[in-house]
Design a protein around this motif. Structure first.
Motif, PDB file in Angstrom:
ATOM      1  N   UNK A   9      48.062  40.485  38.515  1.00 33.39           N
ATOM      2  CA  UNK A   9      48.041  40.467  39.967  1.00 33.39           C
ATOM      3  C   UNK A   9      46.846  39.616  40.369  1.00 33.39           C
ATOM      4  N   UNK A  10      47.124  38.569  41.128  1.00 32.18           N
ATOM      5  CA  UNK A  10      46.125  37.556  41.430  1.00 32.18           C
ATOM      6  C   UNK A  10      45.806  37.554  42.916  1.00 32.18           C
ATOM      7  N   UNK A  21      41.511  38.703  39.206  1.00 34.10           N
ATOM      8  CA  UNK A  21      42.686  38.940  38.375  1.00 34.10           C
ATOM      9  C   UNK A  21      42.728  40.432  38.073  1.00 34.10           C
ATOM     10  N   UNK A  22      43.894  41.043  38.233  1.00 30.46           N
ATOM     11  CA  UNK A  22      44.007  42.494  38.050  1.00 30.46           C
ATOM     12  C   UNK A  22      45.222  42.829  37.201  1.00 30.46           C
ATOM     13  N   UNK A  23      45.106  43.889  36.410  1.00 34.09           N
ATOM     14  CA  UNK A  23      46.243  44.369  35.624  1.00 34.09           C
ATOM     15  C   UNK A  23      47.129  45.306  36.445  1.00 34.09           C
ATOM     16  N   UNK A  24      46.534  45.975  37.405  1.00 33.04           N
ATOM     17  CA  UNK A  24      47.268  46.917  38.244  1.00 33.04           C
ATOM     18  C   UNK A  24      47.541  46.293  39.607  1.00 33.04           C
ATOM     19  N   UNK A  25      48.595  46.744  40.281  1.00 34.26           N
ATOM     20  CA  UNK A  25      48.945  46.176  41.593  1.00 34.26           C
ATOM     21  C   UNK A  25      47.783  46.279  42.587  1.00 34.26           C
ATOM     22  N   UNK A  26      47.633  45.215  43.375  1.00 33.63           N
ATOM     23  CA  UNK A  26      46.609  45.144  44.410  1.00 33.63           C
ATOM     24  C   UNK A  26      47.291  44.624  45.674  1.00 33.63           C
ATOM     25  N   UNK A  27      46.949  45.215  46.809  1.00 32.14           N
ATOM     26  CA  UNK A  27      47.548  44.797  48.078  1.00 32.14           C
ATOM     27  C   UNK A  27      47.248  43.323  48.323  1.00 32.14           C
TER      28      UNK A  27
END
Length: 129
Positions: A9-10, A21-27
């Motif tokens: 999730x960018x 950069x994220x591994x889990x969903x981000x708004x």
């Protein structure tokens, strides 16, 4: 055969560049695969860096082979090198042998590494001429 692709999730800044950069969903995040060029560049794996790292690895192998040849010809004794260099060479040789490569065996297969004193114990008389 199914190959699982990791998605990230960018989040982007005002200029459109990846800022996190994220591994889990981000708004507000966009999803991109791990092999996307922007993701690879953000984590420091752009093609130029990968090519340079590959060249470094190849050159390191050349240096290892050079050290092997110098030791085999009695131009250099492994104990002439600093202890840290001896340990690094030993670790690389051990890894290469474990990986099934046909590297020159500079160290006695029964030789041990004393982890407490950082001393390499090896038989050098077994070197091929």
């Amino acid at each position: 055969m199914f190959v699982e692709v990791t998605m990230f999730y960018v989040l982007r800044d005002a200029t459109g560049q990846i800022c996190s950069l994220h591994r889990d969903p981000v708004v507000g995040a966009q999803t991109l695969p791990e092999d996307h060029p922007e993701v690879r560049q953000f984590i420091g794996l752009d093609p130029d860096q990968q090519q340079f790292a590959s060249l470094d690895a190849s050159f390191l192998r050349v240096l290892e082979d050079l050290i092997d040849a110098l030791i085999r010809r009695n131009v250099l004794c492994i104990t002439d090198l600093p202890m840290e260099a001896q340990l690094k060479l030993f670790d690389r040789k051990h890894f290469r042998e474990g990986a099934g490569s046909h590297a020159l065996n500079l160290f006695n297969p029964n030789g041990t590494r004393n982890m407490e004193s950082n001393t390499v114990i090896a038989e050098w008389t077994d070197l091929p001429e």
